[in-house]
Design an enzyme around this catalytic site. Structure first.
Site, mmCIF file in Angstrom:
data_model
loop_
_atom_site.group_PDB
_atom_site.id
_atom_site.type_symbol
_atom_site.label_atom_id
_atom_site.label_comp_id
_atom_site.label_asym_id
_atom_site.label_seq_id
_atom_site.Cartn_x
_atom_site.Cartn_y
_atom_site.Cartn_z
ATOM 1 N N ASP A 137 0.732 -1.239 0.079
ATOM 2 C CA ASP A 137 0.075 0.031 0.237
ATOM 3 C C ASP A 137 0.868 1.105 0.026
ATOM 4 O O ASP A 137 0.600 2.448 -0.604
ATOM 5 C CB ASP A 137 -0.904 -0.022 1.171
ATOM 6 C CG ASP A 137 -2.143 -1.045 1.292
ATOM 7 O OD1 ASP A 137 -2.258 -1.372 -0.014
ATOM 8 O OD2 ASP A 137 -2.589 -1.580 2.069
ATOM 9 N N CYS A 138 1.989 1.106 0.697
ATOM 10 C CA CYS A 138 2.855 2.512 0.928
ATOM 11 C C CYS A 138 4.011 2.425 -0.169
ATOM 12 O O CYS A 138 4.454 3.550 -0.819
ATOM 13 C CB CYS A 138 3.462 2.348 2.268
ATOM 14 S SG CYS A 138 4.054 0.862 2.730
ATOM 15 N N TYR A 139 4.184 1.344 -0.969
ATOM 16 C CA TYR A 139 5.212 1.104 -2.041
ATOM 17 C C TYR A 139 4.644 0.372 -3.097
ATOM 18 O O TYR A 139 4.736 -0.844 -3.265
ATOM 19 C CB TYR A 139 6.551 0.392 -1.637
ATOM 20 C CG TYR A 139 7.268 1.263 -0.554
ATOM 21 C CD1 TYR A 139 8.283 2.318 -1.142
ATOM 22 C CD2 TYR A 139 7.021 1.085 0.837
ATOM 23 C CE1 TYR A 139 9.007 3.009 -0.230
ATOM 24 C CE2 TYR A 139 7.846 1.811 1.765
ATOM 25 C CZ TYR A 139 8.716 2.651 1.492
ATOM 26 O OH TYR A 139 9.387 3.774 2.249
#
Lengths: 397, 134
Positions: A137-139
């Site tokens: 989700d963050c990368y």
């Protein structure tokens, strides 16, 4: 007579320090005696330039938009280790490209690897960066491919876990066929013998008990400035020594670190060892402050007083056996031939004495100009009283 | 007159006893320094020829007539001083002492006239400082 590093640094700042190389100190001690030499000389510069496999660099290549974690990373198709934080990786000098045929067609040529990528980067060239990841989700990004040079990287730090070996084996081949080793091509029936040390110029052979070289020692590294950050892997200070305290076997090692961006391709060179693999020649120069007569006497060591073991690399070395054919000194090795079991054997080097001499002189000039101050070790390296012994691997079922 | 040359001959000439003819028909002294002759492949031989000028020229004409290419040794091998780090790894392998070391400076140098193009240094040099052109 006792000097301090602080006093020597004051003289360096004023341009008054007396700095000589580990070759020059030999004659000075011969002519003036050790007591006078220790008074007159402030710093002795030592150096080495040869293949040091345990080398590499870690780097941060910056975040792309959108971001990628970069689980697996390649530079010019050579894998770098990505098991660190996002966009950090470590490229080892001996790593091979994914499609290298290795020794499939024996002996393999090993023309390119991690060390050559490093050499290209310090030459100012851009290399191909490829990274893949699984997406989070963050990368979210899963793939990236672009060109990158040293200037584009946030940090690029040379970090070598085992360099500057204090003495090393002399390799020969007692078998009936040619062998291809990390010590070079060895001809059958002791057709030749190869050595790898700068001898009387080599850093740890000039400070055999690690009285001055310790953690935090500022050094010449790959043409830039670096530091000793720890004892190297396989640091073995309790190895066999002569009466002069100089090891007669591979003994101490250094872990060194420095800013790759300051370094030069003249002093970091890719090495291809036929039939063996890739390595990197690293240039290292270490200043030794002459604090007292004992230290001065150690720096005056000469090639004829430094002995190395001649080892059969067709059997003894690969089979982890302990036989030593004989001991020879570096004066004999550098003469071009040695005598083993009555046979005259031509010798070749892997470490460049001429280049070591060049580094010792560059470091001498840096110090004389006041550009390079000496550091007090934060802590000394483990020495002969450490009780360290090298453990072999015990395989358990 | 003495001359060191590299002969490259096409596979159809492999059956031809070249050295025999050079010795018997042209009265030349032939010293084979290295040879690689395989059936179905191009052959390569490094030889030293000695004899009178006229006979040497006739011998060379004979070789050319067979389609053998003749190159002098010096053009073949190059030593790149910029790439060489003077480690001396090549020295103990060089059979003709074309690569040698000035022991006082520990600097390597290369004398092409002594080279017999055996190619050992090419494999031994970790820095690719020696190249052979064919």
């Amino acid at each position: 007579m006792q000097k301090t590093i602080a006093e020597i640094n004051e003289r360096i700042k004023k341009g008054d320090a007396v700095v000589v190389t580990a070759e020059e100190i030999i004659d000075i001690v011969d002519k003036k005696g050790v007591s006078q030499a220790a008074k007159d000389v402030d710093v002795v510069t030592t150096a080495t330039f040869g293949p040091m496999c345990s080398s590499g660099f870690y780097f941060n290549f910056g975040h792309s938009k959108p971001r990628i974690r970069a689980q697996k990373v390649w530079l010019n198709n050579v894998p770098a280790y990505g098991g660190l934080a996002a966009v950090d990786a470590y490229l080892g000098a001996t790593e091979l490209p994914e499609d290298d045929p290795t020794n499939t067609i024996y002996p393999g040529a090993f023309k390119y690897g991690g060390a050559h990528v490093i050499e290209e980067l310090v030459s100012g060239k851009a290399v191909q960066l490829k990274a893949i990841s699984y997406g989070t989700d963050c990368y979210p990004r899963k793939e990236i491919e672009t060109r990158i040079s040293l200037n584009d990287m946030n940090e690029a730090v040379l970090f070598n876990p085992r360099n500057a070996y204090q003495n090393y084996n002399v390799a020969t081949n007692c078998s009936d066929k040619v062998i291809y080793t990390y010590m070079g091509i060895l001809q059958p029936r002791m057709g030749n013998a190869n050595y790898s040390s700068a001898g009387q110029l080599s850093p740890l052979l000039n400070d055999p008990l690690y009285l001055t070289i310790g953690i935090g020692t500022r050094i010449f590294l790959g043409g830039g400035i670096g530091y000793v950050v720890w004892q190297g892997t396989q640091h073995n200070p309790c190895a066999l020594r002569g009466e002069n305290k100089v090891p007669k076997r591979g003994a101490g090692t250094l872990a060194v670190l420095g800013d790759l961006k300051q370094m030069s391709p003249a002093w970091l060179k890719g090495v291809s060892m036929i039939g063996y693999g890739v390595s990197m020649a690293v240039g290292i120069g270490v200043p030794i402050p002459i604090l007292n007569e004992e230290i001065c006497q150690f720096t005056a060591v000469r090639d004829a007083e430094i002995y190395a073991p001649v080892i059969d690399y067709s059997k003894t070395y690969p089979q982890m056996e302990s036989d030593v054919l004989c001991e020879v000194n570096y004066s004999q090795l550098k003469s071009g031939s040695i005598i083993v079991n009555g046979k005259n054997i031509p010798t070749g080097g892997l470490s460049s004495y001429a280049k070591a001499r060049e580094i010792a002189n560059i470091l001498k000039e840096w110090i004389k100009k006041g550009d390079f101050l000496l550091t007090e070790p934060v802590i000394n390296l483990p020495s002969i009283d450490s009780g360290i012994s090298l453990k072999p691997l015990n395989e358990r079922g | 007159m003495k001359k060191r040359v590299v002969l490259t001959f096409p596979k159809q000439t492999i059956e031809e006893p070249i050295t025999y003819h050079l010795i018997r028909d042209y009265d030349l002294m032939v010293n084979i320094l290295s040879a690689k002759v395989n059936p179905n492949e191009e052959g390569r031989m490094v030889i030293e020829l000695s004899g009178r000028n006229k006979r040497m020229n006739n011998g060379i004409e004979y070789l050319k007539g067979l389609g053998v290419t003749i190159q002098s040794l010096a053009q073949d091998v190059t030593w790149d001083e910029q790439k060489c780090i003077h480690c001396t790894a090549c020295i103990s392998l060089c059979p003709s002492h074309a690569l040698s070391v000035d022991r006082s400076q520990m600097l390597v140098s290369f004398n092409p006239d002594r080279c017999i193009v055996c190619g050992l240094c090419l494999k031994a040099c970790p820095y690719h400082a020696i190249e052979i052109q064919f």
